[in-house]
Design a protein around this motif. Structure first.
Motif, mmCIF file in Angstrom:
data_model
loop_
_atom_site.group_PDB
_atom_site.id
_atom_site.type_symbol
_atom_site.label_atom_id
_atom_site.label_comp_id
_atom_site.label_asym_id
_atom_site.label_seq_id
_atom_site.Cartn_x
_atom_site.Cartn_y
_atom_site.Cartn_z
ATOM 1 N N CYS A 1 0.792 -1.236 0.000
ATOM 2 C CA CYS A 1 0.000 0.000 0.000
ATOM 3 C C CYS A 1 0.821 1.282 0.000
ATOM 4 O O CYS A 1 0.326 2.320 -0.441
ATOM 5 N N GLY A 2 2.046 1.245 0.465
ATOM 6 C CA GLY A 2 2.929 2.414 0.363
ATOM 7 C C GLY A 2 2.301 3.693 0.857
ATOM 8 O O GLY A 2 1.936 3.805 2.023
ATOM 9 N N ASN A 3 2.129 4.663 -0.019
ATOM 10 C CA ASN A 3 1.542 5.951 0.362
ATOM 11 C C ASN A 3 0.036 6.017 0.102
ATOM 12 O O ASN A 3 -0.560 7.083 0.204
ATOM 13 N N GLY A 4 -0.575 4.914 -0.255
ATOM 14 C CA GLY A 4 -2.016 4.827 -0.344
ATOM 15 C C GLY A 4 -2.642 5.194 -1.671
ATOM 16 O O GLY A 4 -3.871 5.147 -1.813
ATOM 17 N N ASN A 5 -1.850 5.531 -2.659
ATOM 18 C CA ASN A 5 -2.418 5.941 -3.948
ATOM 19 C C ASN A 5 -3.219 4.823 -4.611
ATOM 20 O O ASN A 5 -4.356 5.037 -5.040
ATOM 21 N N ASP A 6 -2.632 3.649 -4.720
ATOM 22 C CA ASP A 6 -3.336 2.531 -5.343
ATOM 23 C C ASP A 6 -4.483 2.050 -4.471
ATOM 24 O O ASP A 6 -5.540 1.665 -4.975
ATOM 25 N N GLY B 1 -17.655 -3.020 -2.215
ATOM 26 C CA GLY B 1 -16.473 -3.830 -2.447
ATOM 27 C C GLY B 1 -15.613 -3.923 -1.201
ATOM 28 O O GLY B 1 -15.927 -3.360 -0.151
ATOM 29 N N LYS B 2 -14.518 -4.631 -1.344
ATOM 30 C CA LYS B 2 -13.616 -4.858 -0.214
ATOM 31 C C LYS B 2 -12.185 -4.742 -0.726
ATOM 32 O O LYS B 2 -11.837 -5.368 -1.726
ATOM 33 N N VAL B 3 -11.378 -3.965 -0.031
ATOM 34 C CA VAL B 3 -9.969 -3.810 -0.367
ATOM 35 C C VAL B 3 -9.137 -4.285 0.819
ATOM 36 O O VAL B 3 -9.351 -3.841 1.949
ATOM 37 N N LEU B 4 -8.193 -5.164 0.546
ATOM 38 C CA LEU B 4 -7.189 -5.558 1.531
ATOM 39 C C LEU B 4 -5.889 -4.889 1.116
ATOM 40 O O LEU B 4 -5.436 -5.079 -0.008
ATOM 41 N N ALA B 5 -5.323 -4.087 2.021
ATOM 42 C CA ALA B 5 -4.098 -3.345 1.708
ATOM 43 C C ALA B 5 -3.001 -3.757 2.680
ATOM 44 O O ALA B 5 -3.146 -3.598 3.894
ATOM 45 N N PHE B 6 -1.907 -4.263 2.134
ATOM 46 C CA PHE B 6 -0.798 -4.786 2.926
ATOM 47 C C PHE B 6 0.412 -3.873 2.861
ATOM 48 O O PHE B 6 0.706 -3.291 1.814
ATOM 49 N N ASP B 7 1.142 -3.784 3.943
ATOM 50 C CA ASP B 7 2.481 -3.218 3.949
ATOM 51 C C ASP B 7 3.143 -3.622 5.259
ATOM 52 O O ASP B 7 2.455 -3.757 6.284
ATOM 53 N N ILE B 8 4.456 -3.820 5.219
ATOM 54 C CA ILE B 8 5.169 -4.214 6.430
ATOM 55 C C ILE B 8 5.557 -3.009 7.278
ATOM 56 O O ILE B 8 5.884 -3.163 8.446
ATOM 57 N N GLN B 9 5.481 -1.820 6.702
ATOM 58 C CA GLN B 9 5.947 -0.620 7.404
ATOM 59 C C GLN B 9 4.788 0.161 8.024
ATOM 60 O O GLN B 9 3.803 0.477 7.358
ATOM 61 N N GLU B 10 4.953 0.501 9.300
ATOM 62 C CA GLU B 10 3.948 1.280 10.018
ATOM 63 C C GLU B 10 3.706 2.629 9.331
ATOM 64 O O GLU B 10 2.567 3.095 9.246
ATOM 65 N N LEU C 1 9.539 1.954 -0.212
ATOM 66 C CA LEU C 1 8.581 3.018 0.042
ATOM 67 C C LEU C 1 9.240 4.361 -0.259
ATOM 68 O O LEU C 1 10.266 4.695 0.336
ATOM 69 N N PRO C 2 8.688 5.132 -1.185
ATOM 70 C CA PRO C 2 9.278 6.444 -1.499
ATOM 71 C C PRO C 2 9.403 7.322 -0.249
ATOM 72 O O PRO C 2 8.554 7.278 0.633
ATOM 73 N N ARG C 3 10.464 8.077 -0.195
ATOM 74 C CA ARG C 3 10.747 9.006 0.908
ATOM 75 C C ARG C 3 10.853 8.287 2.257
ATOM 76 O O ARG C 3 10.366 8.779 3.274
ATOM 77 N N SER C 4 11.465 7.106 2.239
ATOM 78 C CA SER C 4 11.647 6.366 3.490
ATOM 79 C C SER C 4 12.961 5.592 3.432
ATOM 80 O O SER C 4 13.804 5.839 2.571
ATOM 81 N N ASP C 5 13.114 4.640 4.300
ATOM 82 C CA ASP C 5 14.313 3.812 4.400
ATOM 83 C C ASP C 5 14.441 2.925 3.160
ATOM 84 O O ASP C 5 13.655 1.998 2.967
ATOM 85 N N LYS C 6 15.425 3.208 2.330
ATOM 86 C CA LYS C 6 15.600 2.476 1.073
ATOM 87 C C LYS C 6 16.204 1.083 1.270
ATOM 88 O O LYS C 6 16.363 0.336 0.305
ATOM 89 N N THR C 7 16.525 0.735 2.491
ATOM 90 C CA THR C 7 17.029 -0.610 2.750
ATOM 91 C C THR C 7 15.886 -1.596 3.008
ATOM 92 O O THR C 7 16.101 -2.801 3.007
ATOM 93 N N ILE C 8 14.687 -1.089 3.237
ATOM 94 C CA ILE C 8 13.515 -1.953 3.412
ATOM 95 C C ILE C 8 12.864 -2.090 2.038
ATOM 96 O O ILE C 8 12.256 -1.147 1.533
ATOM 97 N N ILE C 9 13.037 -3.257 1.449
ATOM 98 C CA ILE C 9 12.590 -3.481 0.064
ATOM 99 C C ILE C 9 11.735 -4.747 -0.027
ATOM 100 O O ILE C 9 11.781 -5.601 0.857
ATOM 101 N N THR C 10 10.984 -4.827 -1.109
ATOM 102 C CA THR C 10 10.297 -6.086 -1.395
ATOM 103 C C THR C 10 11.337 -7.084 -1.907
ATOM 104 O O THR C 10 12.349 -6.695 -2.488
ATOM 105 N N GLU C 11 11.088 -8.347 -1.671
ATOM 106 C CA GLU C 11 12.016 -9.394 -2.085
ATOM 107 C C GLU C 11 11.246 -10.559 -2.682
ATOM 108 O O GLU C 11 10.121 -10.850 -2.269
ATOM 109 N N SER C 12 11.878 -11.235 -3.614
ATOM 110 C CA SER C 12 11.210 -12.344 -4.300
ATOM 111 C C SER C 12 10.796 -13.446 -3.341
ATOM 112 O O SER C 12 9.794 -14.120 -3.583
ATOM 113 N N LYS C 13 11.502 -13.613 -2.231
ATOM 114 C CA LYS C 13 11.168 -14.698 -1.300
ATOM 115 C C LYS C 13 9.796 -14.499 -0.650
ATOM 116 O O LYS C 13 9.196 -15.458 -0.184
ATOM 117 N N SER C 14 9.284 -13.274 -0.643
ATOM 118 C CA SER C 14 7.908 -13.045 -0.165
ATOM 119 C C SER C 14 6.972 -12.676 -1.304
ATOM 120 O O SER C 14 5.785 -13.003 -1.273
#
Length: 188
Positions: free
Chosen positions: A28-33, A45-54, A102-115
């Motif tokens: 979900c990042g910054n919520g645009n999508d 409808g129903k939207v499930l929005a995931f992100d690991i970052q608070e 996540l734009p404008r945040s910690d660039k070391t927290i990234i999505t990875e193929s393992k998830s």
């Protein structure tokens, strides 16, 4: 005339989703999508929005509140656990991933193929006939190439009798421009 990557992603979702459906924003990042999906499926409808970052959950919640949207479930969890939040018989109309960081945040927290790949696999099993999974692949960061390569290997192996897989990209842009992968489910 040609749509940029995000506009094309939204165009595809608009052509696919129907009011009242279940949809997923896997990052979900910054919520645009998330906001866009909520508008497409409407209040029934129903939207499930995931992100690991608070930070992403907080920003998305604020954006939804400002828009008066209340049919979104925000989940601070990895998208690889998407199946835990869907009922046995529930089907998804569409899902979107924006991979990278996540734009404008910690660039070391990234999505990875393992998830990401397990999440894609689980969503594909829940996708309705002619449903769509869209991946916007940002890969110009550390770790991005590995995820990109693993995803491309995975999607090219999908059975062509069960899925159409599209890659949309601009090939004359510099600095590892993002590209889009769209997977349409052909069977139930």
């Amino acid at each position: 005339m040609l749509k940029n990557i995000l506009h094309y992603a939204h165009y595809l979702l608009e052509q696919t989703l129907k009011p009242g459906e279940i949809t997923i924003d896997a990052t979900c990042g910054n919520g645009n999508d998330t906001l866009y999906l909520a508008e497409l499926v409407g209040k029934d409808g129903k939207v499930l929005a995931f992100d690991i970052q608070e930070q992403a959950i907080h920003t998305t919640k604020k954006r939804l509140n400002e828009a008066g949207i209340n049919h979104v479930t925000l989940i601070q969890e990895s998208h690889e656990y998407v199946d835990r939040f869907l009922g046995e018989s529930e089907q998804i109309g569409a899902a979107i991933f924006n991979l990278g960081y996540l734009p404008r945040s910690d660039k070391t927290i990234i999505t990875e193929s393992k998830s990401t790949i397990p999440a894609v696999e689980k969503i594909l099993t829940k996708l309705r006939h002619e449903g769509l999974l869209v991946l916007v692949v940002y890969h110009g960061h550390k770790g991005g190439k590995e995820e990109k390569d693993a995803l491309l290997q995975y999607v090219t192996q999908l059975d062509q009798k069960k899925y159409h897989v599209l890659q949309y990209q601009f090939i004359n842009q510099k600095n590892n421009p993002p590209f889009l992968l769209a997977i349409e489910k052909l069977t139930d």
